[in-house]
Write an enzyme that holds these catalytic residues in place. Structure first.
Site, short mmCIF file in Angstrom:
data_model
loop_
_atom_site.label_atom_id
_atom_site.label_comp_id
_atom_site.label_asym_id
_atom_site.label_seq_id
_atom_site.Cartn_x
_atom_site.Cartn_y
_atom_site.Cartn_z
N ARG A 175 -10.75 -11.13 1.02
CA ARG A 175 -11.65 -12.09 0.37
C ARG A 175 -11.02 -13.47 0.28
NH1 ARG A 175 -11.81 -8.25 -4.82
NH2 ARG A 175 -11.48 -6.79 -3.12
N LYS B 293 0.85 -1.20 0.00
CA LYS B 293 0.00 0.00 0.00
C LYS B 293 0.88 1.25 0.00
CE LYS B 293 -4.06 -1.74 2.46
NZ LYS B 293 -5.03 -1.52 1.38
N1 BES Z 1 -8.30 -3.65 3.97
C1 BES Z 1 -8.36 -3.16 2.65
C2 BES Z 1 -9.58 -2.29 2.41
C3 BES Z 1 -9.62 -1.00 3.14
C4 BES Z 1 -9.03 0.13 2.63
C5 BES Z 1 -10.28 -0.90 4.35
C6 BES Z 1 -9.07 1.33 3.31
C7 BES Z 1 -10.34 0.29 5.03
C8 BES Z 1 -9.72 1.41 4.52
C9 BES Z 1 -8.41 -4.32 1.66
O1 BES Z 1 -7.67 -5.43 2.01
C10 BES Z 1 -7.84 -3.82 0.37
O2 BES Z 1 -6.67 -3.52 0.35
N2 BES Z 1 -8.66 -3.75 -0.68
C11 BES Z 1 -8.23 -3.30 -1.96
C12 BES Z 1 -8.81 -4.24 -2.97
C13 BES Z 1 -8.26 -4.03 -4.36
C14 BES Z 1 -6.80 -4.37 -4.40
C15 BES Z 1 -9.05 -4.89 -5.30
C16 BES Z 1 -8.73 -1.88 -2.16
O3 BES Z 1 -9.84 -1.56 -1.75
O4 BES Z 1 -7.97 -1.09 -2.70
MN MN Z 2 -5.65 -5.30 1.45
#
Ligand code: BES
Ligand code: MN
Ligand code: ZN
Length: 502
Positions: free
Chosen positions: A359, A285
């Site tokens: 997921r 991230k």
């Molecule tokens: N935990 C994150 C989602 C999230 C982001 C929760 C910000 C709370 C605040 C999740 O694991 C994630 O990283 N999702 C990605 C999915 C994408 C790579 C398809 C996202 O939302 O960017």
């Molecule tokens: Mn994630």
């Protein structure tokens, strides 16, 4: 690093008292609708003549008019304080305003550093809502409002507010008492989930989360089983193990079972995402996007805390809680984009983004849920940033292929205070997560569009054998201004899950 052994002690005691008894709390709340008759307020007679004159004057001069969110402090002549709390216009009064007013009353009393506060239940009543439900809402939200997370500050400012009294008519006493007992239990379990979330990722590992679940089990009699790496390997939980591979922290699969009804009764199964820290993995991230990722286990915390609440409330239902817990880290051992993971279901998962890890681990838990022949499975997960973009920070996304369930669960959200709103999940969405080399892929084929739906469609592939709904709680995982709650984890979905089975 210091490990804090226990979560915060119960925040506050709440007692129900008959209106005829002496009002001796340090502060009293006069909750007031715009243009209401002050003299009809249940606590009016407890005020001294000089205090009444002063308050009447404040209203006459419009220095206090009763608008929503308005709060004024009046010093009492013999010590103590009156909190004048505006409830807005009576015809607009609803359950949402009740939630906020209950919290604000406590936040103001807390800020005034009084040790005790009294309020009249009657002034918060709502047409169509029973005494015990109003008492529950007041108690639940009062307990949530005094919560704080000071554990890591050198200088701890102790909360002086230790008790609240709800004044009621004698005939309402039993119902109010029932509501308060339930509300305190639920509020405290929400605060437990907040504690689990607020503990930093360096301490709140899958091992610690599992330990907390075991503690809840000891307190409540809920059966708790924890599978570690070896047990997961034997089980064939390749999805959980795949995500956990990059971390030195051992993955844990937490299984909680509450029996409140006969064994023949089909259980509810709650599944919670327990990623104790989400770095994104090799798809790291960027920048500030990692900052809140110790909260990525809040779905799991909600499930653990809800099972605790349901057991304490002795609800006559069977409920199972499943929390797959991992840390998502990059490193030479981490899973890679392009990897194909085979989990419990036997389907292969094509990993195209290691940051779509929630997921992946949930797929094993959803498959595991099959063995309980559930009446209903609800999963709770901080799953996608896209859901936050779609619905904002106050609403969870609700996904289910079943229309009736969608309507029912939206209402559960409204009643519980954990507001949820439906987003679509249709058969045509399933094509978007079909894998090229594996059976399913963990990101959408069309890029970022509809990422929240892609996540739900992915989960759906593992939830075909029972009625199912998915809550994406990424948006409301943190409290926001105006909610009268301490900064940090919100404890989202605890109230929802409890209300669902009640
Ligand atoms: N935990 C994150 C989602 C999230 C982001 C929760 C910000 C709370 C605040 C999740 O694991 C994630 O990283 N999702 C990605 C999915 C994408 C790579 C398809 C996202 O939302 O960017
Ligand atoms: Mn994630
Ligand atoms: Zn995540």
């Amino acid at each position: 690093m210091c490990i804090i052994s226990l979560v915060n002690p119960p925040a506050m005691r709440i007692q129900v008292q008959a209106l005829s008894s002496r009002v001796s709390t340090e502060a009293i709340v006069i909750a007031y609708f715009v243009k209401a008759n002050l003299e009809k307020h249940s606590l009016w007679r407890t005020l001294r003549a000089s205090e009444r004159v002063l308050i009447q004057r404040l209203v006459r001069t419009k220095d206090f008019s009763g608008k929503t969110g308005e709060a004024k402090i009046v010093y009492r002549t013999g010590g103590g304080k009156v909190v004048l709390l505006g409830l807005g216009e009576e015809k607009k009064w609803n359950q949402r305003s009740l939630v906020l007013a209950a919290r604000q009353a406590m936040v103001v009393a807390k800020a005034e550093k009084v040790t005790s506060v009294g309020l009249a239940l009657e002034s918060f009543m709502l047409p169509g809502m029973s005494i015990d439900r109003v008492a529950q809402a007041l108690a639940e939200n009062a307990v949530m409002a005094v919560y704080d997370f000071p554990n890591y500050k050198k200088e701890k400012i102790p909360v002086k507010l230790k008790s609240a009294s709800f004044f009621v008519n004698a005939s309402e006493f039993a119902a109010a008492q029932r509501g308060v007992s339930a509300g305190v239990i639920i509020g405290e379990q929400v605060n437990l989930a907040r504690d689990l979330g607020n503990i930093p990722g360096g301490e709140m590992t899958p091992t610690m989360l599992a330990q907390k679940a075991v503690e809840v089990g000891k307190q409540t009699g809920v059966k708790v089983q924890v599978m570690g790496h070896d047990a997961l390997k034997k089980l064939g939980a390749g999805a959980i193990l795949g995500v956990a591979h990059g971390s030195s922290e051992e993955p844990k699969f937490i299984i909680m079972e509450y029996r409140g009804a006969s064994a023949s009764e089909k259980p509810y199964v709650f599944v919670g995402k327990g990623v104790t820290f989400d770095s994104g993995g090799l798809n790291l991230k960027p920048g500030v996007h990692m900052n809140d990722m110790h909260l990525d286990m809040l779905g799991g915390a909600a499930v653990i805390a809800a099972l605790g609440a349901i057991a304490k409330l002795k609800l006559k239902v069977n409920v199972v809680g499943l929390v797959p817990s991992v840390e998502n880290m990059p490193g030479s051992a981490g899973y890679r984009p392009g990897d194909l993971l085979k989990g419990l279901s036997g389907k292969t998962i094509e990993v195209l983004d290691t940051d779509a890890e929630g997921r992946v681990i949930l797929s094993d838990a959803l498959t595991y849920a099959e063995r309980y022949k559930p009446k209903l499975v609800v999963d709770v997960a901080t799953l996608t940033g896209a859901c936050m973009v779609a619905l904002g920070l106050k609403t969870a996304g609700l996904f289910t292929p079943e229309k009736e369930l969608q309507i029912k669960l939206t209402e559960v959200g409204e009643r519980s205070g954990d507001y949820v709103w439906p987003l679509p999940l249709w058969e045509e969405h399933e094509a978007d997560i079909k894998g090229t080399f594996g059976d399913v892929q963990n990101v959408g084929r069309k890029g970022r569009y509809g990422d929240a739906i892609n996540g739900a469609a992915f989960l759906w592939q593992f939830a075909k054998k029972y009625p199912w709904a998915h809550l994406d709680v990424a948006g409301p995982m943190k409290t926001v201004e105006g909610q009268f709650l301490a900064k940090g984890a919100s404890g989202v979905a605890v109230r929802f899950l409890v209300e669902l089975v009640r």
